[in-house]
Write a protein that holds these residues in place. Structure first.
Motif, short mmCIF file in Angstrom:
data_model
loop_
_atom_site.label_atom_id
_atom_site.label_comp_id
_atom_site.label_asym_id
_atom_site.label_seq_id
_atom_site.Cartn_x
_atom_site.Cartn_y
_atom_site.Cartn_z
N ASP A 1 73.53 52.32 84.99
CA ASP A 1 74.87 51.82 85.30
C ASP A 1 74.82 50.31 85.41
N ALA A 2 75.83 49.67 84.86
CA ALA A 2 75.86 48.21 84.95
C ALA A 2 77.29 47.78 85.24
N GLU A 3 77.41 46.74 86.06
CA GLU A 3 78.72 46.11 86.20
C GLU A 3 78.50 44.62 86.38
N HIS A 4 79.51 43.84 86.04
CA HIS A 4 79.30 42.40 86.11
C HIS A 4 80.36 41.76 86.97
N GLY A 5 79.98 40.62 87.54
CA GLY A 5 80.91 39.81 88.31
C GLY A 5 80.53 38.38 88.03
N ARG A 6 81.43 37.63 87.51
CA ARG A 6 81.13 36.25 87.08
C ARG A 6 79.92 36.24 86.13
N ASP A 7 78.92 35.40 86.49
CA ASP A 7 77.78 35.30 85.57
C ASP A 7 76.64 36.24 85.95
N ARG A 8 76.94 37.26 86.76
CA ARG A 8 75.87 38.16 87.22
C ARG A 8 76.10 39.59 86.73
N VAL A 9 75.00 40.27 86.50
CA VAL A 9 75.09 41.68 86.15
C VAL A 9 74.28 42.47 87.19
N HIS A 10 74.89 43.55 87.71
CA HIS A 10 74.20 44.41 88.67
C HIS A 10 73.93 45.75 88.01
N VAL A 11 72.67 46.15 88.02
CA VAL A 11 72.27 47.34 87.29
C VAL A 11 71.65 48.34 88.27
N ARG A 12 71.98 49.61 88.09
CA ARG A 12 71.30 50.66 88.86
C ARG A 12 70.65 51.62 87.90
N ALA A 13 69.40 51.94 88.20
CA ALA A 13 68.63 52.84 87.33
C ALA A 13 67.52 53.45 88.15
N VAL A 14 66.84 54.45 87.58
CA VAL A 14 65.75 55.04 88.35
C VAL A 14 64.38 54.52 87.93
N ASN A 15 64.34 53.80 86.81
CA ASN A 15 63.04 53.36 86.28
C ASN A 15 63.01 51.85 86.13
N GLY A 16 63.44 51.13 87.18
CA GLY A 16 63.57 49.68 87.13
C GLY A 16 62.40 48.93 86.55
N PRO A 17 61.17 49.18 87.02
CA PRO A 17 60.04 48.39 86.54
C PRO A 17 59.81 48.51 85.03
N GLU A 18 60.09 49.69 84.44
CA GLU A 18 59.93 49.84 83.00
C GLU A 18 61.16 49.31 82.27
N LEU A 19 62.31 49.49 82.93
CA LEU A 19 63.56 49.13 82.28
C LEU A 19 63.73 47.61 82.15
N LEU A 20 63.33 46.89 83.21
CA LEU A 20 63.62 45.46 83.24
C LEU A 20 63.09 44.70 82.03
N PRO A 21 61.78 44.81 81.69
CA PRO A 21 61.31 44.07 80.51
C PRO A 21 62.03 44.48 79.23
N GLU A 22 62.33 45.79 79.13
CA GLU A 22 63.03 46.29 77.94
C GLU A 22 64.42 45.65 77.83
N LEU A 23 65.13 45.58 78.97
CA LEU A 23 66.46 44.96 78.99
C LEU A 23 66.37 43.51 78.55
N LEU A 24 65.39 42.81 79.09
CA LEU A 24 65.28 41.38 78.79
C LEU A 24 65.01 41.15 77.31
N ARG A 25 64.16 42.02 76.73
CA ARG A 25 63.87 41.90 75.28
C ARG A 25 65.13 42.12 74.47
N ARG A 26 65.89 43.17 74.82
CA ARG A 26 67.09 43.49 74.04
C ARG A 26 68.14 42.37 74.16
N LEU A 27 68.33 41.89 75.40
CA LEU A 27 69.35 40.86 75.61
C LEU A 27 68.96 39.59 74.87
N ASP A 28 67.68 39.29 74.91
CA ASP A 28 67.18 38.11 74.21
C ASP A 28 67.45 38.24 72.71
N ALA A 29 67.19 39.43 72.18
CA ALA A 29 67.40 39.66 70.75
C ALA A 29 68.88 39.50 70.38
N ASP A 30 69.78 39.79 71.34
CA ASP A 30 71.22 39.65 71.09
C ASP A 30 71.73 38.25 71.38
#
Ligand code: ATP
Ligand code: MG
Length: 341
Positions: free
Chosen positions: A257-286
């Protein structure tokens, strides 16, 4: 080792009925280390006192080590150790004698009680203090002696009511180590009560969360946290527009789940440590710029807060925090199952 059905205990105080324990169904297997976790007045001690035959239930039933706590009190008592919420030992005797007397009180012969006392003195690191008067021991030393008293007759099942309350962090850590070690060495089944969240989390294989005399959750600490709380990731993006795009991109991940407010994004997930690097790679690619990323892992307090709207930290009386961003429970649950499968 323990099975209860609808275990209930009322107290009548000045014609008012206090429903301390309301229909508890519990099962504890041989060799388990289980923590009863709950705020002040949740009914933890009352439950333990019924299971140790100190008070009878008002309704329902409990079997401990195969015996009914009402009909076979003696059989139950012979098989359990109990260390109450206060300090048990407090006499002018030296620790070693206190231990031996306790063994004798459980029907052990003098020689056997002595030998067992020596064994526990060494196992619980009491060598330097066992020959001092109990009254002169520090809180931590006395608590370790209490534990030894509970173990003197090598019970198959040990109840510890708030073993580490009142100890400083170092003594608490020592005591926790000792309990875990004892368990490994003797295979003792242990039921302890605590309101230290970290204690329940690090020591117990299973945490039974009690509130207002009822069980509100019962699972491993890891599964409780994954199911009822989850990890939180917070990203600070290069611009409001980056945050909006990032939120849409992340929200499309399965179980996230993700929601944003201004320049911030708040994410909830169950696998944060694995998810975080993956998110950063994808966002960077975009081409979405992330300036800062934070990952917060849940505690059992988050679990309690999510279940009750109250915090366990200060006796459970704190007002609820604002609701976290809405969670798609179905997706989260699905992911939990994948993780634990
Ligand atoms: N002997 C008693 N007479 C009357 N009420 C009692 C008695 N023992 C417990 N209670 C009440 O039953 C409820 C549960 O108490 P209990 O001691 O089991 O809670 P607890 O979870 O152990 O709390 P704590 O974390 O403070 O030790 C409380 O409301 C308490 O006041
Ligand atoms: Mg208590």
């Amino acid at each position: 080792m323990i099975r209860t059905q609808g275990l209930t205990r009322h107290f009548v105080v000045k014609k008012e009925t206090v429903e301390a324990v309301r229909g508890l169904d519990l099962a504890v297997q041989r060799g388990e280390l289980v923590a009863l976790l709950g705020p002040n007045g949740a009914g933890k001690s009352t439950t333990v006192r019924m299971l140790t035959t100190l008070i009878p239930p008002t309704a329902g039933s409990a079997h401990v080590a195969g015996f009914d706590v009402v009909r076979n009190q003696g059989e139950v008592r012979r098989r359990i150790g109990y260390i109450g919420q206060g300090n048990g030992a407090g006499h002018q005797q030296v620790g070693r004698d206190e231990l031996t007397s306790q063994g004798r009180a459980y029907g052990m012969g003098r020689k056997a009680a002595r030998a067992r006392a020596d064994e526990l003195i060494s196992a619980l690191d009491l060598a330097g203090v066992a020959d001092r008067k109990v009254a002169t021991l520090s809180g931590g030393q006395r608590r370790r002696l209490d534990i030894a008293m509970g173990l003197i007759h090598a019970p198959a099942l040990l109840f510890l009511d708030e073993p580490s309350t009142g100890l400083d962090p170092q003594n608490r850590a020592n005591l926790q180590d000792q309990i875990v070690k004892l368990r490994a060495e003797y295979g003792t089944t242990i039921v302890l009560t605590t309101h230290y969240l970290d204690e329940a989390d690090s020591m117990a294989e299973r945490v039974i969360v009690v509130d207002h005399g009822r069980v509100i959750a019962d699972d491993t600490p890891a599964r409780l946290k994954a199911e009822h709380a989850g990890d939180r990731i917070s990203l600070a993006c290069g611009s409001d527009d980056d945050a909006r795009r990032a939120s849409a991109r992340i929200g499309a991940f399965d179980g996230v789940d993700a929601e944003h407010g201004r320049d911030r994004v708040h994410v909830r997930a169950v696998n944060g440590p694995e998810l975080l690097p993956e998110l950063l790679r994808r966002l960077d690619a975009d081409g979405i710029r992330v300036i800062r990323a934070e990952l917060a892992r849940p505690t059992l307090d988050d679990v309690f807060l999510n279940l009750t709207g109250r915090s366990l930290r200060e006796g459970g009386a704190e007002p609820a925090e604002p609701e976290p961003p809405a969670t798609s429970t179905a997706a989260t649950t699905r992911q939990n199952q994948e993780i634990t499968a």
